[in-house]
Scaffold this active site. Structure first.
Site, mmCIF file in Angstrom:
data_model
loop_
_atom_site.group_PDB
_atom_site.id
_atom_site.type_symbol
_atom_site.label_atom_id
_atom_site.label_comp_id
_atom_site.label_asym_id
_atom_site.label_seq_id
_atom_site.Cartn_x
_atom_site.Cartn_y
_atom_site.Cartn_z
ATOM 1 N N ARG A 110 39.081 43.135 48.429
ATOM 2 C CA ARG A 110 39.638 42.087 48.818
ATOM 3 C C ARG A 110 40.756 42.156 50.073
ATOM 4 O O ARG A 110 40.890 41.152 50.576
ATOM 5 C CB ARG A 110 41.113 41.893 47.598
ATOM 6 C CG ARG A 110 40.424 41.758 46.193
ATOM 7 C CD ARG A 110 41.695 41.159 45.213
ATOM 8 N NE ARG A 110 40.997 41.054 44.024
ATOM 9 C CZ ARG A 110 40.496 40.157 42.997
ATOM 10 N NH1 ARG A 110 40.087 39.076 44.142
ATOM 11 N NH2 ARG A 110 40.300 39.930 42.133
ATOM 12 N N GLU A 143 42.410 27.599 46.221
ATOM 13 C CA GLU A 143 41.576 28.632 45.745
ATOM 14 C C GLU A 143 40.645 29.212 46.966
ATOM 15 O O GLU A 143 40.702 28.948 48.049
ATOM 16 C CB GLU A 143 40.170 27.682 45.094
ATOM 17 C CG GLU A 143 40.288 27.392 43.622
ATOM 18 C CD GLU A 143 39.977 28.905 42.947
ATOM 19 O OE1 GLU A 143 39.943 30.075 43.422
ATOM 20 O OE2 GLU A 143 39.560 28.820 41.890
ATOM 21 N N ASP A 144 40.189 30.459 46.639
ATOM 22 C CA ASP A 144 39.282 31.195 47.677
ATOM 23 C C ASP A 144 38.063 30.767 47.782
ATOM 24 O O ASP A 144 37.481 30.411 48.928
ATOM 25 C CB ASP A 144 39.452 32.534 47.397
ATOM 26 C CG ASP A 144 38.925 33.039 46.010
ATOM 27 O OD1 ASP A 144 39.027 32.131 45.054
ATOM 28 O OD2 ASP A 144 38.584 34.194 45.847
ATOM 29 N N ASP A 192 32.575 27.703 43.193
ATOM 30 C CA ASP A 192 31.408 28.085 42.951
ATOM 31 C C ASP A 192 30.486 27.032 42.191
ATOM 32 O O ASP A 192 29.957 25.946 42.516
ATOM 33 C CB ASP A 192 31.084 29.465 42.803
ATOM 34 C CG ASP A 192 29.681 30.177 42.420
ATOM 35 O OD1 ASP A 192 28.614 29.457 42.292
ATOM 36 O OD2 ASP A 192 29.847 31.331 42.226
ATOM 37 N N LYS A 224 30.450 26.786 47.823
ATOM 38 C CA LYS A 224 28.983 27.064 47.646
ATOM 39 C C LYS A 224 28.329 25.593 47.038
ATOM 40 O O LYS A 224 28.166 25.724 45.808
ATOM 41 C CB LYS A 224 28.718 27.935 46.861
ATOM 42 C CG LYS A 224 28.932 29.400 47.489
ATOM 43 C CD LYS A 224 28.574 30.486 46.717
ATOM 44 C CE LYS A 224 28.850 32.004 47.100
ATOM 45 N NZ LYS A 224 28.618 32.832 45.978
ATOM 46 N N PHE A 249 26.524 36.482 47.924
ATOM 47 C CA PHE A 249 27.762 36.903 47.270
ATOM 48 C C PHE A 249 28.808 37.409 48.354
ATOM 49 O O PHE A 249 28.420 38.175 49.041
ATOM 50 C CB PHE A 249 27.496 38.069 46.243
ATOM 51 C CG PHE A 249 28.800 38.477 45.547
ATOM 52 C CD1 PHE A 249 29.119 37.758 44.545
ATOM 53 C CD2 PHE A 249 29.643 39.486 45.783
ATOM 54 C CE1 PHE A 249 30.339 38.116 43.624
ATOM 55 C CE2 PHE A 249 30.582 40.069 45.170
ATOM 56 C CZ PHE A 249 30.910 39.161 44.082
ATOM 57 N N GLY A 303 42.062 36.134 43.707
ATOM 58 C CA GLY A 303 41.171 35.671 44.924
ATOM 59 C C GLY A 303 42.113 34.735 45.932
ATOM 60 O O GLY A 303 41.780 35.076 47.152
ATOM 61 N N ASP A 332 36.850 39.829 45.903
ATOM 62 C CA ASP A 332 36.476 41.278 45.455
ATOM 63 C C ASP A 332 35.137 41.222 44.941
ATOM 64 O O ASP A 332 34.405 40.433 44.627
ATOM 65 C CB ASP A 332 37.501 41.622 44.255
ATOM 66 C CG ASP A 332 37.188 40.989 42.848
ATOM 67 O OD1 ASP A 332 37.010 39.619 42.898
ATOM 68 O OD2 ASP A 332 36.845 41.527 41.865
HETATM 69 C C1 PRP Z 1 36.655 33.189 41.410
HETATM 70 C C2 PRP Z 1 37.279 32.382 42.460
HETATM 71 C C3 PRP Z 1 37.328 30.999 41.517
HETATM 72 C C4 PRP Z 1 36.280 31.089 40.686
HETATM 73 C C5 PRP Z 1 35.229 30.056 41.183
HETATM 74 O O1 PRP Z 1 37.643 33.842 40.460
HETATM 75 O O2 PRP Z 1 38.707 32.886 42.611
HETATM 76 O O3 PRP Z 1 38.734 30.935 40.881
HETATM 77 O O4 PRP Z 1 35.699 32.425 40.647
HETATM 78 O O5 PRP Z 1 34.077 29.975 40.409
HETATM 79 P P1 PRP Z 1 33.579 28.715 39.826
HETATM 80 O O6 PRP Z 1 33.687 27.617 40.785
HETATM 81 O O7 PRP Z 1 32.148 29.053 39.397
HETATM 82 O O8 PRP Z 1 34.611 28.493 38.459
HETATM 83 P P2 PRP Z 1 37.483 35.088 39.959
HETATM 84 O O9 PRP Z 1 37.124 34.729 38.292
HETATM 85 O O10 PRP Z 1 36.340 36.157 40.399
HETATM 86 O O11 PRP Z 1 38.815 35.889 39.918
HETATM 87 P P3 PRP Z 1 39.475 36.232 40.878
HETATM 88 O O12 PRP Z 1 40.031 35.322 41.701
HETATM 89 O O13 PRP Z 1 40.666 37.343 40.173
HETATM 90 O O14 PRP Z 1 38.927 37.436 41.799
#
Ligand code: PRP
Length: 183
Positions: free
Chosen positions: A165, A99-100, A103, A131, A152, A44, A159
């Site tokens: 993406r 990080e993107d 959450d 968030k 979301f 991400g 994605d």
């Molecule tokens: C997403 C995002 C963070 C994580 C955040 O990754 O990139 O790494 O979730 O969530 P959290 O704070 O609840 O831990 P994802 O698992 O969707 O993988 P991706 O980056 O490959 O899309």
């Protein structure tokens, strides 16, 4: 019942890019002498990192690490799986995690703990989005692009089941179910 979805732009491309430039400037000010080692949480964060790298303008060392907490849906599974870190060695060094989105905070908490346990001097986090209302684990975030509500989002690297993406904006993905034939 039929499923449908709609997109709503939350942050347009120029707004995002302007903010990325500001974050890069803050990071540059905070590390005037020795650059941190940058760790991009893929997939991400790749697009955010690419723009950040352009503005940081230093010969920084960059690595990628895979961490996943989502399945193919829109809710967190609760467990964080961390992939190989290759030849990344953080002992005695400052780490900038990129990080993107943060959450629940579980991914960042797991990675920070991992790198501190490996002897990192400090671990700072740059995230495009946060968030706060979704937080399960309290995490310190040093560089936050935007705090957003609990919706979301996709685009700018993020994605939905591997898609979208490449969108240049941050977009809210809304899924709705309507009865077939309903107006
Ligand atoms: C997403 C995002 C963070 C994580 C955040 O990754 O990139 O790494 O979730 O969530 P959290 O704070 O609840 O831990 P994802 O698992 O969707 O993988 P991706 O980056 O490959 O899309």
């Amino acid at each position: 019942m039929t499923a449908s979805h709609s997109f709503r732009v939350l942050l347009d491309n120029s707004t995002v890019l302007r903010r990325v430039r500001e974050l890069a400037a803050s990071i540059g000010r905070d590390f005037p002498a020795e650059s941190p080692v940058g760790v991009i949480v893929i997939d991400g964060a790749r697009m955010f990192a690419r723009h950040l790298q352009r503005h940081l303008g230093k010969a920084m060392e960059w690595h990628e690490i895979r961490a996943s907490s989502y399945g193919t849906g829109t809710t967190s599974s609760g467990s964080v799986q961390v992939g190989s870190q290759g030849d990344l060695c953080v002992a005695g060094r400052s780490v900038l995690l990129v990080e993107d989105i943060v959450d629940t905070g579980r991914t960042i908490a797991a990675l920070r703990e991992r790198f501190l346990a490996q002897g990192a001097k400090e671990v700072r986090v740059a995230t495009l989005l946060s968030k706060p209302s979704r937080r399960v684990v309290e995490v310190e975030l040093e560089y936050v692009g935007f705090e957003i509500p609990d919706e979301f989002v996709i685009g700018f690297g993020m994605d939905y089941a591997g898609r979208y993406r490449e969108l240049e904006e941050v977009v809210v993905y809304e899924e709705s179910r309507a009865a077939a034939g309903e107006a």
